[in-house]
Design a protein around this motif. Structure first.
Motif, PDB file in Angstrom:
ATOM      1  N   SER A   1      39.052  46.431  43.365  1.00  0.00           N
ATOM      2  CA  SER A   1      38.951  46.150  41.927  1.00  0.00           C
ATOM      3  C   SER A   1      40.315  45.965  41.268  1.00  0.00           C
ATOM      4  CB  SER A   1      38.176  47.263  41.219  1.00  0.00           C
ATOM      5  OG  SER A   1      38.926  48.465  41.215  1.00  0.00           O
ATOM      6  N   THR A   2      41.391  46.363  41.948  1.00  0.00           N
ATOM      7  CA  THR A   2      42.732  46.199  41.387  1.00  0.00           C
ATOM      8  C   THR A   2      43.549  45.145  42.138  1.00  0.00           C
ATOM      9  OG1 THR A   2      43.638  47.967  42.759  1.00  0.00           O
ATOM     10  CG2 THR A   2      42.779  48.605  40.589  1.00  0.00           C
ATOM     11  N   ASP A   3      42.905  44.347  42.944  1.00  0.00           N
ATOM     12  CA  ASP A   3      43.593  43.352  43.763  1.00  0.00           C
ATOM     13  C   ASP A   3      44.224  42.279  42.879  1.00  0.00           C
ATOM     14  OD1 ASP A   3      43.721  40.744  45.383  1.00  0.00           O
ATOM     15  OD2 ASP A   3      43.397  42.263  46.922  1.00  0.00           O
ATOM     16  N   VAL A   4      45.548  42.183  42.941  1.00  0.00           N
ATOM     17  CA  VAL A   4      46.291  41.243  42.093  1.00  0.00           C
ATOM     18  C   VAL A   4      45.935  39.798  42.430  1.00  0.00           C
ATOM     19  CG1 VAL A   4      48.605  40.405  41.492  1.00  0.00           C
ATOM     20  CG2 VAL A   4      48.175  42.855  41.672  1.00  0.00           C
ATOM     21  N   ILE A   5      45.867  39.468  43.706  1.00  0.00           N
ATOM     22  CA  ILE A   5      45.558  38.086  44.107  1.00  0.00           C
ATOM     23  C   ILE A   5      44.180  37.675  43.585  1.00  0.00           C
ATOM     24  CG2 ILE A   5      45.125  36.545  46.078  1.00  0.00           C
ATOM     25  CD1 ILE A   5      48.047  37.163  45.901  1.00  0.00           C
ATOM     26  N   ASP A   6      43.185  38.515  43.781  1.00  0.00           N
ATOM     27  CA  ASP A   6      41.839  38.182  43.296  1.00  0.00           C
ATOM     28  C   ASP A   6      41.851  37.934  41.788  1.00  0.00           C
ATOM     29  OD1 ASP A   6      40.818  38.461  45.846  1.00  0.00           O
ATOM     30  OD2 ASP A   6      39.678  40.289  45.424  1.00  0.00           O
ATOM     31  N   ARG A   7      42.543  38.820  41.055  1.00  0.00           N
ATOM     32  CA  ARG A   7      42.573  38.685  39.595  1.00  0.00           C
ATOM     33  C   ARG A   7      43.298  37.413  39.169  1.00  0.00           C
ATOM     34  NH1 ARG A   7      46.283  40.385  36.229  1.00  0.00           N
ATOM     35  NH2 ARG A   7      47.167  41.921  37.656  1.00  0.00           N
TER      36      ARG A   7
ATOM     37  N   ILE B   1      52.510  33.348  46.144  1.00  0.00           N
ATOM     38  CA  ILE B   1      52.391  32.119  45.352  1.00  0.00           C
ATOM     39  C   ILE B   1      51.510  31.103  46.080  1.00  0.00           C
ATOM     40  CG2 ILE B   1      53.694  30.098  44.550  1.00  0.00           C
ATOM     41  CD1 ILE B   1      56.021  32.205  43.977  1.00  0.00           C
ATOM     42  N   ARG B   2      51.760  30.903  47.342  1.00  0.00           N
ATOM     43  CA  ARG B   2      50.988  29.917  48.109  1.00  0.00           C
ATOM     44  C   ARG B   2      49.543  30.363  48.320  1.00  0.00           C
ATOM     45  NH1 ARG B   2      55.924  29.350  48.351  1.00  0.00           N
ATOM     46  NH2 ARG B   2      57.050  27.471  48.861  1.00  0.00           N
ATOM     47  N   LEU B   3      49.349  31.644  48.595  1.00  0.00           N
ATOM     48  CA  LEU B   3      48.003  32.160  48.764  1.00  0.00           C
ATOM     49  C   LEU B   3      47.204  32.011  47.473  1.00  0.00           C
ATOM     50  CD1 LEU B   3      45.827  33.649  50.383  1.00  0.00           C
ATOM     51  CD2 LEU B   3      46.919  35.806  49.699  1.00  0.00           C
ATOM     52  N   THR B   4      47.799  32.374  46.378  1.00  0.00           N
ATOM     53  CA  THR B   4      47.115  32.267  45.091  1.00  0.00           C
ATOM     54  C   THR B   4      46.788  30.807  44.771  1.00  0.00           C
ATOM     55  OG1 THR B   4      48.240  34.254  44.311  1.00  0.00           O
ATOM     56  CG2 THR B   4      47.259  32.852  42.636  1.00  0.00           C
ATOM     57  N   ALA B   5      47.723  29.911  44.985  1.00  0.00           N
ATOM     58  CA  ALA B   5      47.484  28.489  44.719  1.00  0.00           C
ATOM     59  C   ALA B   5      46.345  27.962  45.593  1.00  0.00           C
ATOM     60  CB  ALA B   5      48.753  27.678  44.957  1.00  0.00           C
TER      61      ALA B   5
ATOM     62  N   LEU C   1      43.876  29.688  46.951  1.00  0.00           N
ATOM     63  CA  LEU C   1      42.606  30.273  46.515  1.00  0.00           C
ATOM     64  C   LEU C   1      42.129  29.672  45.198  1.00  0.00           C
ATOM     65  CD1 LEU C   1      43.306  33.957  47.527  1.00  0.00           C
ATOM     66  CD2 LEU C   1      41.553  32.457  48.513  1.00  0.00           C
ATOM     67  N   GLN C   2      43.063  29.383  44.286  1.00  0.00           N
ATOM     68  CA  GLN C   2      42.683  28.724  43.032  1.00  0.00           C
ATOM     69  C   GLN C   2      42.112  27.337  43.308  1.00  0.00           C
ATOM     70  OE1 GLN C   2      46.531  29.195  41.131  1.00  0.00           O
ATOM     71  NE2 GLN C   2      45.714  30.703  39.696  1.00  0.00           N
ATOM     72  N   ALA C   3      42.720  26.620  44.235  1.00  0.00           N
ATOM     73  CA  ALA C   3      42.209  25.293  44.590  1.00  0.00           C
ATOM     74  C   ALA C   3      40.830  25.401  45.233  1.00  0.00           C
ATOM     75  CB  ALA C   3      43.189  24.591  45.535  1.00  0.00           C
ATOM     76  N   LEU C   4      40.649  26.361  46.123  1.00  0.00           N
ATOM     77  CA  LEU C   4      39.354  26.570  46.764  1.00  0.00           C
ATOM     78  C   LEU C   4      38.297  26.949  45.731  1.00  0.00           C
ATOM     79  CD1 LEU C   4      37.716  26.733  49.394  1.00  0.00           C
ATOM     80  CD2 LEU C   4      38.489  29.110  49.609  1.00  0.00           C
ATOM     81  N   GLN C   5      38.663  27.820  44.819  1.00  0.00           N
ATOM     82  CA  GLN C   5      37.743  28.232  43.759  1.00  0.00           C
ATOM     83  C   GLN C   5      37.344  27.029  42.903  1.00  0.00           C
ATOM     84  OE1 GLN C   5      36.388  31.142  43.443  1.00  0.00           O
ATOM     85  NE2 GLN C   5      35.967  31.575  41.319  1.00  0.00           N
ATOM     86  N   ALA C   6      38.304  26.192  42.534  1.00  0.00           N
ATOM     87  CA  ALA C   6      38.017  25.000  41.731  1.00  0.00           C
ATOM     88  C   ALA C   6      37.123  24.027  42.492  1.00  0.00           C
ATOM     89  CB  ALA C   6      39.327  24.319  41.311  1.00  0.00           C
ATOM     90  N   LEU C   7      37.393  23.834  43.776  1.00  0.00           N
ATOM     91  CA  LEU C   7      36.568  22.956  44.596  1.00  0.00           C
ATOM     92  C   LEU C   7      35.148  23.468  44.662  1.00  0.00           C
ATOM     93  CD1 LEU C   7      36.352  20.544  46.558  1.00  0.00           C
ATOM     94  CD2 LEU C   7      36.968  22.132  48.391  1.00  0.00           C
TER      95      LEU C   7
END
Length: 177
Positions: free
Chosen positions: A8-14, A159-163, A165-171
């Protein structure tokens, strides 16, 4: 610092906007130990008790790396963390705008760290002996240089992991619509 992982406190997920039950969240957490290790790395690198490199310096480096890498959500996170520890708003704003040559970066220690950060983010091959000597000349001891290099490496990964995951989430959201 705790050694247990609290999803619940995972920075990447948030930062990536992942919610439990989403496809991107399920993909990331398929290897739970990797998600946990990433969060623990964050926790260790930003632990106020970590010796050799003050937390404010580490957060300034993080904000600058995210600014240079055009990672606005992560940059906002680190700017917020800096504000929470009482960093001067002028310094936060200058770093968030990519300006590092102002008098606010006196003594030259922080400026040297930010210059080294820029080098490793934009031209890592130039992170050579001369770059390390400039850190030493600015009064940064070897243990602090080690922490700084580890921090920048982690930030590049974050930075790369977050980017990604954001792209995957958007897709996934586009496909669901």
């Amino acid at each position: 610092m705790t050694d247990t992982y609290d999803a619940s406190t995972d920075v990447i997920d948030r930062i990536a906007g992942l919610t439990p039950g989403s496809a991107a969240h399920a993909t990331r957490h398929k290897r739970a130990k990797v998600a946990a290790a990433t969060q623990r790395s964050y926790d260790v690198l930003f632990d106020p008790a970590l010796p050799d490199l003050p937390l404010a310096d580490r957060l300034c480096v993080a904000l600058y790396a995210c600014t240079l890498s055009k990672a606005p959500a992560l940059a906002a996170h680190y700017a917020q963390q800096l504000a929470a520890i009482g960093a001067a708003r002028a310094v936060i704003d200058q770093i968030a705008q990519g300006a590092t040559s102002d008098a606010a970066f006196e003594p030259p220690r922080l400026r040297a760290m930010l210059t080294f950060t820029r080098t490793l983010i934009e031209a890592p091959i130039e992170g050579d002996k001369a770059a390390l000597e400039r850190l030493r000349d600015a009064g940064i001891a070897t243990p602090a240089v080690v922490v700084l290099a580890q921090l920048i490496a982690f930030l590049s990964y974050q930075i790369r992991l977050t980017a990604g995951l954001q792209a995957l989430q958007a897709l996934n959201e586009t496909e669901a619509a």
